[in-house]
Design a protein around this motif. Structure first.
Motif, PDB file in Angstrom:
ATOM      1  N   ASN A  45       0.870  -1.315   0.027  1.00 27.85           N
ATOM      2  CA  ASN A  45       0.008   0.104   0.002  1.00 27.85           C
ATOM      3  C   ASN A  45       0.895   1.173   0.179  1.00 27.85           C
ATOM      4  O   ASN A  45       1.619   1.497   1.032  1.00 27.85           O
ATOM      5  CB  ASN A  45      -0.746  -0.028   1.350  1.00 27.85           C
ATOM      6  N   PRO A  46       0.944   2.080  -1.197  1.00 28.38           N
ATOM      7  CA  PRO A  46       0.213   1.814  -2.211  1.00 28.38           C
ATOM      8  C   PRO A  46       0.944   0.653  -3.030  1.00 28.38           C
ATOM      9  O   PRO A  46       1.989   0.009  -2.809  1.00 28.38           O
ATOM     10  CB  PRO A  46       0.387   2.938  -3.129  1.00 28.38           C
ATOM     11  N   ALA A  47      -0.065   0.136  -4.202  1.00 24.63           N
ATOM     12  CA  ALA A  47       0.594  -1.121  -5.034  1.00 24.63           C
ATOM     13  C   ALA A  47       1.896  -0.737  -5.555  1.00 24.63           C
ATOM     14  O   ALA A  47       2.233   0.414  -6.013  1.00 24.63           O
ATOM     15  CB  ALA A  47      -0.659  -1.443  -5.911  1.00 24.63           C
ATOM     16  N   LYS A 117       0.082  10.630  -0.468  1.00 27.26           N
ATOM     17  CA  LYS A 117      -0.685   9.528  -0.196  1.00 27.26           C
ATOM     18  C   LYS A 117       0.365   8.827   0.556  1.00 27.26           C
ATOM     19  O   LYS A 117      -0.152   8.450   1.888  1.00 27.26           O
ATOM     20  CB  LYS A 117      -0.948   8.932  -1.350  1.00 27.26           C
ATOM     21  N   GLU A 118       1.832   8.690   0.555  1.00 25.51           N
ATOM     22  CA  GLU A 118       2.597   7.840   1.354  1.00 25.51           C
ATOM     23  C   GLU A 118       2.666   8.353   2.716  1.00 25.51           C
ATOM     24  O   GLU A 118       2.674   7.618   3.700  1.00 25.51           O
ATOM     25  CB  GLU A 118       3.876   7.508   0.542  1.00 25.51           C
ATOM     26  N   GLU A 119       2.889   9.803   2.905  1.00 28.39           N
ATOM     27  CA  GLU A 119       2.882  10.355   4.026  1.00 28.39           C
ATOM     28  C   GLU A 119       1.623  10.424   4.714  1.00 28.39           C
ATOM     29  O   GLU A 119       1.711  10.076   6.084  1.00 28.39           O
ATOM     30  CB  GLU A 119       3.132  11.760   3.878  1.00 28.39           C
ATOM     31  N   ASN A 120       0.558  10.498   4.292  1.00 32.32           N
ATOM     32  CA  ASN A 120      -0.619  10.120   4.755  1.00 32.32           C
ATOM     33  C   ASN A 120      -0.757   8.747   5.600  1.00 32.32           C
ATOM     34  O   ASN A 120      -1.068   8.451   6.603  1.00 32.32           O
ATOM     35  CB  ASN A 120      -1.930  10.466   4.161  1.00 32.32           C
ATOM     36  N   LEU A 121      -0.309   7.927   4.672  1.00 32.47           N
ATOM     37  CA  LEU A 121      -0.218   6.288   5.270  1.00 32.47           C
ATOM     38  C   LEU A 121       0.558   6.239   6.237  1.00 32.47           C
ATOM     39  O   LEU A 121       0.365   5.495   7.255  1.00 32.47           O
ATOM     40  CB  LEU A 121       0.018   5.372   4.138  1.00 32.47           C
ATOM     41  N   ALA A 122       1.857   6.785   6.184  1.00 27.24           N
ATOM     42  CA  ALA A 122       2.776   6.646   7.338  1.00 27.24           C
ATOM     43  C   ALA A 122       2.230   7.188   8.522  1.00 27.24           C
ATOM     44  O   ALA A 122       2.480   6.665   9.799  1.00 27.24           O
ATOM     45  CB  ALA A 122       4.225   7.222   7.042  1.00 27.24           C
ATOM     46  N   ALA A 126       1.468   5.628  11.895  1.00 30.13           N
ATOM     47  CA  ALA A 126       2.194   6.041  13.497  1.00 30.13           C
ATOM     48  C   ALA A 126       1.239   6.036  14.496  1.00 30.13           C
ATOM     49  O   ALA A 126       1.300   5.665  15.672  1.00 30.13           O
ATOM     50  CB  ALA A 126       3.074   7.067  12.959  1.00 30.13           C
ATOM     51  N   GLU A 127       0.043   6.718  14.123  1.00 32.25           N
ATOM     52  CA  GLU A 127      -1.127   7.033  15.131  1.00 32.25           C
ATOM     53  C   GLU A 127      -1.815   5.649  15.514  1.00 32.25           C
ATOM     54  O   GLU A 127      -2.035   5.781  16.692  1.00 32.25           O
ATOM     55  CB  GLU A 127      -2.219   7.695  14.427  1.00 32.25           C
ATOM     56  N   VAL A 128      -1.969   4.836  14.545  1.00 36.14           N
ATOM     57  CA  VAL A 128      -2.557   3.349  15.014  1.00 36.14           C
ATOM     58  C   VAL A 128      -1.695   2.866  16.055  1.00 36.14           C
ATOM     59  O   VAL A 128      -2.071   2.251  17.019  1.00 36.14           O
ATOM     60  CB  VAL A 128      -2.862   2.575  13.931  1.00 36.14           C
ATOM     61  N   LYS A 129      -0.282   2.835  15.715  1.00 33.14           N
ATOM     62  CA  LYS A 129       0.553   2.280  16.272  1.00 33.14           C
ATOM     63  C   LYS A 129       0.685   2.837  18.127  1.00 33.14           C
ATOM     64  O   LYS A 129       0.821   2.043  18.886  1.00 33.14           O
ATOM     65  CB  LYS A 129       2.056   2.155  15.887  1.00 33.14           C
TER      66      LYS A 129
END
Length: 210
Positions: A45-47, A117-122, A126-129
């Protein structure tokens, strides 16, 4: 011969990845192919897409028809847009330098979008962790508190408190006896006074009769 640009499946069950191949439309999906021009991995993610841009563009110019999925991949990598710009050059709408400038501008915008998109995913990861670590710490604290409460012995009375209780119990009868002793003379005095009053009344009645 009708030529297709399509995906050829590889990988294991539940985690497939694909080769982007040019093949005869009559061949089986995972059968013989003419040329491999890239790969597509949807498990990230992303593919992850690895594509030979020039070969894909060349096959499109030769009339190869992409499937729906490979069309989306070619559009994502800019192959279809490049083909469109080259068609404009052939028609004389603009020259090749202008086409290259337009394509470079498109690439920069695309890369910025992918980077965002990659920054948002990262950040989301991090927030989930962080939330997971906080929840785990809270759970461990609750378990530790429960264990501490279970292992804490019940509160026992100290020897001083027991002696004070025994002393208070022992003093109670003594006080009662003292009160009883102090009440005895008062009772006797009351009885004596009552007797004297009775005798005086009897004398008065006797004198009255005489």
């Amino acid at each position: 011969m009708a030529v297709k640009i399509r995906l050829q499946r590889h990988g294991k069950k539940g985690r497939p990845f694909y080769h982007v191949v040019v093949a005869d439309s009559r061949s089986p999906r995972d059968g013989k192919f003419i040329e491999r021009i890239g790969s597509y991995n949807p498990n990230t993610n992303p593919a992850t897409i690895d594509l030979n841009f020039d070969k894909a563009l060349d096959w499109l110019d030769k009339g190869a028809q992409p499937t729906d999925t490979t069309r989306a991949i070619l559009s994502y990598k800019g192959v279809l847009y490049k083909k469109h710009l080259l068609g404009g050059v052939k028609k004389g709408a603009f020259d090749e330098a202008a086409a290259d400038a337009k394509f470079e501008e498109w690439l920069k915008a695309k890369e910025a979008k992918i980077q965002g998109k990659e920054e948002n995913l990262a950040q989301t990861k991090a927030e989930v962790k962080k939330a997971a670590l906080a929840a785990e710490a809270k759970r461990k604290a609750a378990v530790a508190a429960a264990v501490a409460a279970k292992n804490t012995p019940p509160v026992e009375e100290t020897p001083e408190a027991e002696e004070a209780t025994e002393g208070a119990t022992a003093e109670a009868p003594v006080v009662a006896e003292e009160n009883a002793a102090s009440d005895a003379p008062a009772a006797e005095a009351t009885e004596t006074a009552a007797g004297e009053v009775t005798e005086a009344a009897a004398d008065e009645e006797k004198k009255a009769e005489e």
